[in-house]
Design an enzyme around this catalytic site. Structure first.
Site, PDB file in Angstrom:
ATOM      1  N   THR A 137       0.823  -1.190  -0.092  1.00 52.69           N
ATOM      2  CA  THR A 137       0.106   0.135  -0.139  1.00 52.69           C
ATOM      3  C   THR A 137       0.890   1.319  -0.028  1.00 52.69           C
ATOM      4  OG1 THR A 137      -1.499   1.115   1.363  1.00 52.69           O
ATOM      5  CG2 THR A 137       0.039  -0.292   2.471  1.00 52.69           C
ATOM      6  N   ASP A 138       0.408   2.468  -0.448  1.00 53.77           N
ATOM      7  CA  ASP A 138       0.973   3.690  -0.401  1.00 53.77           C
ATOM      8  C   ASP A 138       1.056   4.119   1.015  1.00 53.77           C
ATOM      9  OD1 ASP A 138      -1.615   4.185  -0.184  1.00 53.77           O
ATOM     10  OD2 ASP A 138      -1.819   6.017  -1.424  1.00 53.77           O
ATOM     11  N   GLU A 139       0.426   3.526   1.949  1.00 55.68           N
ATOM     12  CA  GLU A 139       0.232   4.031   3.364  1.00 55.68           C
ATOM     13  C   GLU A 139       1.669   3.864   3.991  1.00 55.68           C
ATOM     14  OE1 GLU A 139      -3.139   3.446   5.628  1.00 55.68           O
ATOM     15  OE2 GLU A 139      -4.635   3.487   3.693  1.00 55.68           O
ATOM     16  N   TYR A 145      -1.789  -0.538  10.830  1.00 54.87           N
ATOM     17  CA  TYR A 145      -1.998  -1.296   9.814  1.00 54.87           C
ATOM     18  C   TYR A 145      -0.610  -0.982   8.702  1.00 54.87           C
ATOM     19  CZ  TYR A 145      -3.315  -1.592   4.741  1.00 54.87           C
ATOM     20  OH  TYR A 145      -3.225  -2.042   3.508  1.00 54.87           O
ATOM     21  N   LYS A 199       2.172  -3.188   7.184  1.00 52.60           N
ATOM     22  CA  LYS A 199       2.460  -3.334   5.992  1.00 52.60           C
ATOM     23  C   LYS A 199       3.939  -3.115   5.704  1.00 52.60           C
ATOM     24  CE  LYS A 199      -0.044  -4.678   3.001  1.00 52.60           C
ATOM     25  NZ  LYS A 199      -0.394  -5.781   2.524  1.00 52.60           N
TER      26      LYS A 199
END
Ligand code: NAD
Ligand code: TDX
Length: 389
Positions: free
Chosen positions: A154-156, A179, A183
Site C-alpha cells: 500500500t501507499d500508506e 495497519y 504492511k
C-alpha cells in the site's frame, strides 16, 4: 494453526500440467483478490489459480458463485491460513507454482487502531511464512528463473504528504497506523528475502482502491450503503483528507503487467492520478445516488452528513507518482473516476443480496457449516474439488 492432510487429486494434477501459468493467490476471497481472480479467469484462459483464504470477516466464499463451469475448472479454493507453513508446503508440493500473488492481509486502518495484534500476526507473521515456503519452493523448482513472488502493498507505508508532492518508489517509509506499520514491516521482509536469498520478489505499493465486492467498512461502500439506507454519513475530522483513488480493475491490470514484465527486486507504485478530498467523494456519492433514486428536496442525502471525531493519527494526504510502472511496464489507469464510481454505485444497487449476506450472520453461518467443526469433511485442503464458491 490448523494442520493439513495430504490428499493428492489426480484431476487437479492433470489440469495443472496443461496450464501455462500456475498461480497461488492468497486472500483471493477479499475485495481486490476477488476482482483479480475474476479478471484473470476472463483474460488469461490458460492460467490456473489456487485461492488460499482463511475467510475472515472480509472474505466472502460466494464471490465466485456465478463463474462459468469452464472457469471453475481453473480455480481451486483452499480455506486456510497464510501462517500455516505445513499447508503452504503441501500446496507448493502439489502444484509447481510459477507465481505467488500475496493479497492476504488485515486491511482496515480503523480496525488496526482498535486491535493491532491481528495486523502483526497476519500481515507480518503471515507474509513471513508465505515468503519462507515460497523460498523453499523456488530453490527446488525446475526453471527457477520463471518464478515470481508478488507482494501487494500500500501507499500508506510512506506516511502522510502535505499539500504538495508525490510518493515515489524512493520515498522513505514512515508509516503512521498499526495497519501501515504492519504492511511496512512485511515489505521489509520481502526486500530482505530478495537481497539475502535472491528470491525473485517484487512489491507493488498501490493507492486506495474502489469497486465491486469491497467490504462496507471502507469509505466508498460504507457511504454508498448508508446513503441508500438513509443512515448517517460519518465524515472524520474536517473531511479534507485526500486519497488518490484507483478503480480496482486498473489495479488488477497493473498486477498482471508486473507478473508478466516486472523486474525482481523492484518496487512499483500504482496510483489513479485521481486525488479527491473525502468530503467531495461523499458529496458526489450523495448527488449520484439521489439522482438514481429520484430523491429531491427534504429527501436529499447531503443532510445525512455528520462530521465526527477524527481518526487518531489520520494521514492527511496520499498521492502516488506512478511514472515508473507507466514507463517501464506500459501500464496506465484506463478508468476515469467519474465513470468508474458510477459502475461501483450501480454494482452495489444491483447486489444488495451480496451486501446483506456479508453484513448478516448468514455468511458466517454458512462458513461454519461448511468449514467449521461440523463441516470437517470440507476443511482445509480437502475442499479442492468444491469450486462452486
Ligand atoms: P480485504 O480485507 O478485502 O481482503 C483480505 C482477504 O485476506 C480476505 O479474503 C481475508 O479472508 C483474507 N485473509 C485475512 N487473513 C488471512 C490469513 N491469515 N490467511 C489467509 N487469508 C487471510 O483486503 P483488500 O482490500 O482486498 O486488500 C488486499 C491487499 O491489498 C492487502 O494486502 C492490502 O494491504 C492491499 N491494498 C489494499 C488497498 C485497498 O484500497 N483496499 C490498497 C492498496 C493495497
Ligand atoms: O466512515 C468513514 N469516514 C471517513 O471520513 C471511513 C470508513 C473513512 N473515512 C475517511 C478516512 C480516510 O481519510 O475516508 C478515507 C478513506 O478511509 P478508508 O476507506 O478506511 O481507507 P484508508 O484509511 O485510506 O486505507 C485504505 O487505503 C489503502 C485501505 O483500507 C487500505 O487497505 C489500503 O492500503
Amino acid at each position: 494453526m490448523g494442520s493439513s492432510k495430504k490428499n493428492k487429486d489426480i484431476h487437479f494434477i492433470c489440469l495443472d500440467e496443461l496450464m501455462r501459468k500456475k498461480i497461488l493467490v492468497t486472500g483471493g476471497s477479499g475485495f481486490i483478490g476477488t476482482n483479480f481472480i475474476r479478471h484473470v479467469l476472463n483474460v488469461q484462459p490458460d492460467w490456473y489459480l489456487v485461492n488460499l483464504d482463511l475467510l475472515t470477516y472480509a472474505g466472502n466464499p460466494h464471490n465466485f458463485h456465478d463463474i462459468t463451469p469452464e472457469m471453475k475448472k481453473r480455480l481451486r479454493f483452499v480455506r486456510g491460513d497464510v501462517r500455516d507453513a505445513a499447508l503452504l508446503a503441501q500446496l507448493f508440493s502439489e502444484a509447481n507454482f510459477d507465481c505467488v500473488v500475496h493479497f492476504a492481509a488485515e486491511s482496515h486502518v480503523d480496525r488496526s487502531i482498535l486491535g493491532p495484534k491481528a495486523f502483526l500476526e497476519t500481515n507480518v507473521h503471515g507474509t513471513f511464512t508465505v515468503l519462507g515456503e515460497s523460498l523453499a519452493h523456488w530453490e527446488n523448482k525446475g526453471r527457477p528463473e520463471e518464478f515470481r513472488f508478488l507482494h501487494i502493498s500500500t501507499d500508506e507505508v510512506y506516511g502522510s504528504l502535505g499539500p504538495q508532492g508525490y510518493f515515489t518508489e524512493e520515498t522513505p517509509y514512515n508509516p503512521s497506523s498499526p495497519y501501515s506499520a504492519s504492511k511496512a514491516a512485511s515489505d521489509h521482509f520481502v526486500k530482505a528475502y530478495f537481497h539475502t536469498y535472491n528470491l525473485p520478489a517484487i512489491i507493488t505499493n498501490c493507492s486506495n482502491n474502489y469497486g465491486p465486492f469491497q467490504f462496507p467498512e471502507k469509505l466508498i461502500p460504507l457511504m454508498i450503503l448508508n446513503i441508500i439506507e438513509r443512515d448517517r454519513l460519518p465524515v472524520y475530522g474536517d473531511g479534507k483528507n485526500i486519497r488518490d483513488w484507483l478503480y480496482v480493475i486498473d489495479h488488477c491490470e497493473a498486477v498482471l503487467k508486473v507478473i508478466e514484465r516486472g523486474t525482481p527486486g523492484n518496487t512499483y507504485n500504482i496510483g489513479g492520478n485521481s486525488e479527491r478530498e473525502n468530503i467531495d467523494i461523499v458529496h458526489l456519492l450523495c448527488d449520484h445516488i439521489d439522482k438514481r433514486l429520484g430523491r429531491s428536496g427534504k429527501e436529499t442525502s447531503r443532510q445525512l452528513i455528520q462530521f465526527v471525531s477524527d481518526r487518531p493519527g489520520h494521514d492527511r494526504r496520499y498521492a502516488i507518482d506512478s511514472t515508473k510502472i507507466q514507463r517501464e511496464l506500459g501500464w496506465s489507469p484506463r478508468f476515469r473516476f467519474e465513470e468508474a464510481i458510477e459502475i461501483t454505485i450501480d454494482w452495489y444497487l444491483e447486489n444488495m443480496d451480496w451486501v446483506n449476506s456479508v453484513r448478516s450472520g448468514e455468511c458466517r453461518k454458512w462458513i461454519e457449516e461448511n468449514y467449521g467443526d461440523r463441516g470437517k469433511k470440507y476443511s482445509s485442503i480437502g475442499i479442492k474439488r468444491n469450486n462452486s464458491m
